[in-house]
Write a protein that holds these residues in place. Structure first.
Motif, short mmCIF file in Angstrom:
data_model
loop_
_atom_site.label_atom_id
_atom_site.label_comp_id
_atom_site.label_asym_id
_atom_site.label_seq_id
_atom_site.Cartn_x
_atom_site.Cartn_y
_atom_site.Cartn_z
N UNK A 153 0.81 -1.21 0.00
CA UNK A 153 0.00 0.00 0.00
C UNK A 153 0.85 1.25 0.00
N UNK A 154 1.90 1.27 0.81
CA UNK A 154 2.80 2.42 0.85
C UNK A 154 3.45 2.66 -0.51
N UNK A 155 3.85 1.56 -1.16
CA UNK A 155 4.47 1.69 -2.48
C UNK A 155 3.47 2.25 -3.49
N UNK A 156 2.26 1.74 -3.47
CA UNK A 156 1.23 2.22 -4.40
C UNK A 156 0.97 3.71 -4.21
N UNK A 157 0.92 4.15 -2.95
CA UNK A 157 0.64 5.57 -2.70
C UNK A 157 1.81 6.46 -3.10
N UNK A 158 3.02 5.93 -3.05
CA UNK A 158 4.16 6.71 -3.54
C UNK A 158 4.10 6.87 -5.06
N UNK A 159 3.63 5.79 -5.72
CA UNK A 159 3.54 5.83 -7.18
C UNK A 159 2.32 6.62 -7.65
N UNK A 160 1.27 6.63 -6.84
CA UNK A 160 0.03 7.33 -7.21
C UNK A 160 -0.43 8.16 -6.01
N UNK A 161 0.20 9.31 -5.77
CA UNK A 161 -0.12 10.11 -4.57
C UNK A 161 -1.59 10.50 -4.46
N UNK A 162 -2.31 10.54 -5.58
CA UNK A 162 -3.73 10.92 -5.52
C UNK A 162 -4.57 9.90 -4.77
N UNK A 163 -4.02 8.71 -4.57
CA UNK A 163 -4.73 7.66 -3.83
C UNK A 163 -4.47 7.74 -2.32
N UNK A 164 -3.57 8.60 -1.91
CA UNK A 164 -3.14 8.65 -0.51
C UNK A 164 -4.11 9.48 0.32
N UNK A 165 -4.81 8.83 1.26
CA UNK A 165 -5.72 9.52 2.17
C UNK A 165 -5.20 9.48 3.59
N UNK A 166 -3.89 9.28 3.75
CA UNK A 166 -3.30 9.18 5.08
C UNK A 166 -3.53 10.45 5.89
N UNK A 167 -3.43 11.61 5.25
CA UNK A 167 -3.60 12.87 5.98
C UNK A 167 -5.00 12.99 6.54
N UNK A 168 -5.97 12.41 5.84
CA UNK A 168 -7.37 12.50 6.27
C UNK A 168 -7.73 11.40 7.26
N UNK A 169 -7.32 10.15 6.95
CA UNK A 169 -7.75 8.99 7.73
C UNK A 169 -6.75 8.56 8.77
N UNK A 170 -5.46 8.85 8.54
CA UNK A 170 -4.42 8.42 9.47
C UNK A 170 -3.76 7.13 9.01
N UNK A 171 -2.54 6.92 9.50
CA UNK A 171 -1.75 5.77 9.07
C UNK A 171 -2.39 4.44 9.49
N UNK A 172 -2.99 4.40 10.69
CA UNK A 172 -3.60 3.15 11.15
C UNK A 172 -4.76 2.74 10.26
N UNK A 173 -5.60 3.72 9.88
CA UNK A 173 -6.73 3.42 9.01
C UNK A 173 -6.25 2.92 7.65
N UNK A 174 -5.19 3.53 7.12
CA UNK A 174 -4.68 3.09 5.82
C UNK A 174 -4.14 1.67 5.91
N UNK A 175 -3.49 1.33 7.03
CA UNK A 175 -2.99 -0.04 7.19
C UNK A 175 -4.15 -1.03 7.24
#
Length: 217
Positions: free
Chosen positions: A98-120
Motif C-alpha cells: 500500500x505504501x508503495x502504491x501511494x508513492x507511485x500514485x499520490x492521488x490515492x493517498x488519504x493518510x492525511x485525512x484517515x491516518x496511518x492506522x486506518x490506511x494499514x
C-alpha cells in the motif's frame, strides 16, 4: 495459469467454509467438537484446520490443564495479527504494498485525512479480498468496495447463508487484526447478480469492534 485448489486462502472448498463457520460460531472448541458439527472425520477436519491456520484465518491454542498427557488444543478466529504468523506477515506485506502504491500514485493517498492506522487496515482488507479472489474495486472517497465476481458461486445456490456469514466475519476480523478506526458498516450481497457491496465507516477517536455490520439481503 489457473489457480490451484489451495489458492484463494483455502476457501474454495465448502467443507472448509463449514469448519470456519463452526470456529466463528463458537470459538475455543476442540477438534473433535468441530469435526462433529461439520460431520467430517477428525483427521480430515485436522487437515482442513491446518490449511486455515497456515492462511492466517484461525489460530490454535494449547490449554494448560494441570494433568498428565498431551494438552488439548482449541481453535479461535484470528482477531489480532500477533496471534498468527501468517496473519502478521500478510498485514506487514499489505502495508508495504500500500505504501508503495501511494508513492507511485499520490492521488490515492488519504493518510492525511484517515491516518496511518486506518490506511494499514484498508491495505489489509484489500489484500484479503484480492487473495480470496473477489477482485475488489475500492472507492476510497466513499469508503465503499465493490467485489465481483463471486468465486463461491458453486455454493451460493444451497449454502448462501453460510458463504455470506463466513465472509462477513472475515471482513470484520481483517479490520480487527490491526489497531485503527475503520469498521465494517454494511454488506449488501448481490447488488447485481455478480457484484456485492461493502460499506465501511471510520470512528473518530474510538477503536473498531466486531459489532455494527448490517447485512442487507
Amino acid at each position: 495459469m489457473p489457480r490451484r485448489v489451495e489458492d484463494f486462502r483455502g476457501l474454495t472448498r465448502i467443507s472448509r467454509l463449514r469448519i470456519l463457520h463452526a470456529v466463528h460460531r463458537l470459538p475455543g472448541r476442540r477438534l473433535a467438537e468441530i469435526a462433529a458439527e461439520v460431520d467430517l472425520h477428525v483427521n480430515t477436519t485436522r487437515e482442513h484446520l491446518a490449511v486455515l491456520e497456515a492462511e492466517g484465518l484461525v489460530h490454535s491454542l494449547r490449554l494448560v490443564t494441570g494433568v498428565r498427557g498431551r494438552p488439548p488444543v482449541v481453535f479461535h478466529p484470528v482477531t489480532d495479527a500477533h496471534d498468527n504468523d501468517a496473519a502478521r506477515q500478510r498485514a506487514d506485506a499489505a502495508t508495504a504494498r500500500g505504501d508503495l502504491l501511494r508513492r507511485l500514485a499520490p492521488e490515492l493517498d488519504r493518510s492525511a485525512e484517515l491516518g496511518a492506522e486506518a490506511m494499514a487496515q484498508l491495505d489489509a482488507l484489500y489484500e484479503h479480498l484480492e487473495d480470496i479472489g473477489l477482485e475488489p474495486q475500492p472507492d476510497d472517497s466513499q469508503l465503499r468496495i465493490d467485489v465481483a465476481p463471486c468465486r463461491y458461486a458453486f455454493a451460493i445456490t444451497t449454502e448462501r447463508a453460510l458463504v455470506c456469514s463466513v465472509h462477513i466475519q472475515l471482513l470484520k476480523q481483517q479490520l480487527q487484526q490491526l489497531p485503527g478506526p475503520v469498521r465494517l458498516r454494511s454488506v449488501t450481497p448481490f447488488v447485481t447478480p455478480t457484484r456485492c457491496e461493502i460499506a465501511l465507516a471510520v470512528d473518530s477517536g474510538t477503536q473498531p469492534t466486531a459489532q455494527g455490520a448490517t447485512v442487507t439481503a
